[in-house]
Design a protein around this motif. Structure first.
Motif, PDB file in Angstrom:
ATOM      1  N   UNK A 172       0.818  -1.209   0.000  1.00  0.00           N
ATOM      2  CA  UNK A 172       0.000   0.000   0.000  1.00  0.00           C
ATOM      3  C   UNK A 172       0.846   1.251   0.000  1.00  0.00           C
ATOM      4  N   UNK A 173       0.226   2.349  -0.351  1.00  0.00           N
ATOM      5  CA  UNK A 173       0.908   3.628  -0.365  1.00  0.00           C
ATOM      6  C   UNK A 173       0.626   4.389   0.931  1.00  0.00           C
ATOM      7  N   UNK A 174       1.502   5.331   1.241  1.00  0.00           N
ATOM      8  CA  UNK A 174       1.309   6.160   2.432  1.00  0.00           C
ATOM      9  C   UNK A 174       0.099   7.072   2.210  1.00  0.00           C
ATOM     10  N   UNK A 175      -0.826   7.126   3.154  1.00  0.00           N
ATOM     11  CA  UNK A 175      -2.009   7.982   2.990  1.00  0.00           C
ATOM     12  C   UNK A 175      -1.635   9.434   2.737  1.00  0.00           C
ATOM     13  N   UNK A 176      -2.474  10.118   1.995  1.00  0.00           N
ATOM     14  CA  UNK A 176      -2.192  11.508   1.636  1.00  0.00           C
ATOM     15  C   UNK A 176      -2.156  12.402   2.868  1.00  0.00           C
ATOM     16  N   UNK A 177      -3.093  12.206   3.795  1.00  0.00           N
ATOM     17  CA  UNK A 177      -3.142  13.045   4.988  1.00  0.00           C
ATOM     18  C   UNK A 177      -2.370  12.491   6.163  1.00  0.00           C
ATOM     19  N   UNK A 178      -1.256  11.819   5.890  1.00  0.00           N
ATOM     20  CA  UNK A 178      -0.502  11.183   6.979  1.00  0.00           C
ATOM     21  C   UNK A 178       0.014  12.225   7.972  1.00  0.00           C
ATOM     22  N   UNK A 179       0.623  13.296   7.489  1.00  0.00           N
ATOM     23  CA  UNK A 179       1.216  14.294   8.389  1.00  0.00           C
ATOM     24  C   UNK A 179       0.176  14.966   9.269  1.00  0.00           C
ATOM     25  N   UNK A 180      -1.055  15.128   8.771  1.00  0.00           N
ATOM     26  CA  UNK A 180      -2.089  15.796   9.557  1.00  0.00           C
ATOM     27  C   UNK A 180      -2.735  14.859  10.562  1.00  0.00           C
ATOM     28  N   UNK A 181      -2.878  13.580  10.208  1.00  0.00           N
ATOM     29  CA  UNK A 181      -3.579  12.634  11.066  1.00  0.00           C
ATOM     30  C   UNK A 181      -2.655  11.878  12.008  1.00  0.00           C
ATOM     31  N   UNK A 182      -1.385  11.769  11.680  1.00  0.00           N
ATOM     32  CA  UNK A 182      -0.456  11.011  12.516  1.00  0.00           C
ATOM     33  C   UNK A 182      -0.092  11.802  13.765  1.00  0.00           C
ATOM     34  N   UNK A 183       0.270  11.060  14.811  1.00  0.00           N
ATOM     35  CA  UNK A 183       0.665  11.665  16.088  1.00  0.00           C
ATOM     36  C   UNK A 183       2.139  11.389  16.336  1.00  0.00           C
ATOM     37  N   UNK A 184       2.861  12.314  16.961  1.00  0.00           N
ATOM     38  CA  UNK A 184       4.292  12.118  17.195  1.00  0.00           C
ATOM     39  C   UNK A 184       4.559  11.243  18.409  1.00  0.00           C
ATOM     40  N   UNK A 185       5.668  10.510  18.347  1.00  0.00           N
ATOM     41  CA  UNK A 185       6.194   9.768  19.483  1.00  0.00           C
ATOM     42  C   UNK A 185       7.464  10.469  19.919  1.00  0.00           C
ATOM     43  N   UNK A 186       7.500  10.958  21.143  1.00  0.00           N
ATOM     44  CA  UNK A 186       8.623  11.755  21.626  1.00  0.00           C
ATOM     45  C   UNK A 186       9.704  10.873  22.228  1.00  0.00           C
ATOM     46  N   UNK A 187      10.942  11.308  22.073  1.00  0.00           N
ATOM     47  CA  UNK A 187      12.082  10.575  22.640  1.00  0.00           C
ATOM     48  C   UNK A 187      12.128  10.793  24.147  1.00  0.00           C
ATOM     49  N   UNK A 188      12.347   9.701  24.883  1.00  0.00           N
ATOM     50  CA  UNK A 188      12.413   9.778  26.337  1.00  0.00           C
ATOM     51  C   UNK A 188      13.823  10.068  26.843  1.00  0.00           C
ATOM     52  N   UNK A 189      14.817   9.894  25.993  1.00  0.00           N
ATOM     53  CA  UNK A 189      16.208  10.105  26.403  1.00  0.00           C
ATOM     54  C   UNK A 189      16.959  10.785  25.257  1.00  0.00           C
ATOM     55  N   UNK A 237      12.230  15.355  21.559  1.00  0.00           N
ATOM     56  CA  UNK A 237      12.070  15.597  20.132  1.00  0.00           C
ATOM     57  C   UNK A 237      11.181  14.523  19.511  1.00  0.00           C
ATOM     58  N   UNK A 238      10.726  14.769  18.302  1.00  0.00           N
ATOM     59  CA  UNK A 238       9.803  13.858  17.617  1.00  0.00           C
ATOM     60  C   UNK A 238      10.580  12.694  17.017  1.00  0.00           C
ATOM     61  N   UNK A 239      10.527  11.553  17.667  1.00  0.00           N
ATOM     62  CA  UNK A 239      11.292  10.387  17.238  1.00  0.00           C
ATOM     63  C   UNK A 239      10.686   9.749  15.995  1.00  0.00           C
ATOM     64  N   UNK A 240       9.377   9.624  15.955  1.00  0.00           N
ATOM     65  CA  UNK A 240       8.673   9.088  14.802  1.00  0.00           C
ATOM     66  C   UNK A 240       7.217   9.534  14.870  1.00  0.00           C
ATOM     67  N   UNK A 241       6.483   9.262  13.807  1.00  0.00           N
ATOM     68  CA  UNK A 241       5.054   9.552  13.766  1.00  0.00           C
ATOM     69  C   UNK A 241       4.313   8.256  13.462  1.00  0.00           C
ATOM     70  N   UNK A 242       3.135   8.097  14.103  1.00  0.00           N
ATOM     71  CA  UNK A 242       2.349   6.884  13.919  1.00  0.00           C
ATOM     72  C   UNK A 242       0.939   7.258  13.495  1.00  0.00           C
ATOM     73  N   UNK A 243       0.342   6.336  12.733  1.00  0.00           N
ATOM     74  CA  UNK A 243      -1.027   6.512  12.258  1.00  0.00           C
ATOM     75  C   UNK A 243      -1.782   5.199  12.496  1.00  0.00           C
TER      76      UNK A 243
END
Length: 337
Positions: free
Chosen positions: A206-223, A260-266
């Motif tokens: 599958x392809x990455x959804x068009x609205x990924x950046x708007x709908x995805x939430x960030x995962x912050x680094x703990x260290x 900081x924003x380690x990754x984004x998840x959807x």
């Protein structure tokens, strides 16, 4: 990548100067007690048959073991001083990044471990010798093994003299870094990548959804720290079990700051504190970069050596040419993958 944490643990132990000498010291302790147990057994016939076994008295045994123990600890201190000089020279001439390569030198670790192990063995055997009027005990087998260890230590010392003189040569250092770079390329970019397997021929991607950046939430680094490795299997298991789409913002070798924003998840609504900890546990952080999953680290090492070589203070173009040759061979190897 398999067993990322075990690989990281082994890399840390391999880069330390205490692991191999500690193992060899433990072996020396076990060997001393084993030989003393044999000496305390009823085997006088065996000793008489073997003409090369030590047959001297308690005073001679004490003298031999005392001389060996004192000389071994002196040689160990001298060898350690030579290693420190080599580390200082490598740091000033080739750059501080090269210290890691010297720390991973198994030969130096075995040399130090041999001298320390022989010293510990002689001390443990020396304490059991009794030469009183009533009780006389001379561990003849143990003393003989101590003499054998001494001969072995002399051979190791000869090897160390040769090894110390060759390990600081620029050709040797550049060749070792080039070998690490080739190993990293083979490990991270195996030849089977890009070849289609029959069972995956008709697999849908599958392809990455068009609205990924708007709908995805960030995962912050703990260290904070350098990303030394990423457990991709663990991330894949998390994504499959929770039906998530993950996008990494950092790769191995990059420095992340806490918060900081380690990754984004959807979908972003599924993120919680437990999931954040699980994802952060898949990232192995450290104080420095390593070549475990970072090919660029070895490339930067060669580039730094080349730049230092052509600096006005050193002016050594042939060392820079060697670095360029290693980089050319590595890039050709990488382009074939």
């Amino acid at each position: 990548m398999k067993n990322i944490k075990l690989s990281k643990l082994w890399d840390s132990l391999h880069s330390s100067y205490w692991f191999v000498p500690t193992l060899m010291a433990g072996f020396a302790i076990a060997l001393a007690f084993t030989m003393l147990t044999l000496d305390q057994g009823e085997i006088p016939g065996l000793i008489n048959k073997l003409g090369w076994i030590y047959t001297g008295g308690p005073d001679g045994a004490r003298t031999v073991l005392s001389a060996v123990a004192s000389s071994m600890i002196t040689v160990a201190g001298t060898a350690f001083s030579i290693v420190l000089v080599a580390l200082s020279l490598a740091s000033s001439q080739f750059g501080p990044r090269m210290l890691r390569n010297f720390m991973q030198d198994t030969g130096n670790q075995i040399v130090l471990g041999t001298f320390i192990a022989t010293f510990i063995y002689c001390l443990l055997v020396l304490r059991t010798i009794r030469g009183g009027e009533q009780t006389i005990f001379v561990p003849q087998i143990s003393v003989t093994v101590g003499i054998v260890l001494t001969m072995t230590s002399i051979g190791v010392l000869i090897y160390f003299i040769h090894h110390a003189s060759t390990s600081i040569q620029s050709a040797h250092i550049i060749g070792e870094v080039g070998r690490d770079l080739n190993n990293a390329i083979d490990r991270l970019f195996p030849e089977k990548i890009g070849q289609s397997f029959p069972e995956l021929k008709h697999r849908f991607t599958g392809e990455i959804p068009v609205g990924f950046d708007q709908e995805a939430a960030p995962v912050l680094a703990l260290h904070s720290g350098y990303i030394q490795a990423i457990d991709d299997k663990k991330l894949m298991n998390i994504a499959k079990s929770k039906d998530l789409l993950l996008r990494l913002n950092y790769r191995p070798g990059k420095y992340v700051v806490q918060g900081c924003e380690l990754m984004r998840i959807l979908p972003g609504k599924r993120i919680n504190e437990k999931l954040t900890k699980q994802i952060n546990n898949a990232f192995i952080l450290g104080k420095e970069r390593t070549d475990q999953q970072d090919v660029e680290f070895c490339i930067n090492q060669l580039v730094e050596v080349a730049l230092r070589a052509i600096s006005p203070g050193i002016n050594d173009p042939f060392t820079a040419i060697r670095c360029i040759d290693q980089l050319s061979a590595a890039f050709c190897r990488l382009a074939e993958r």
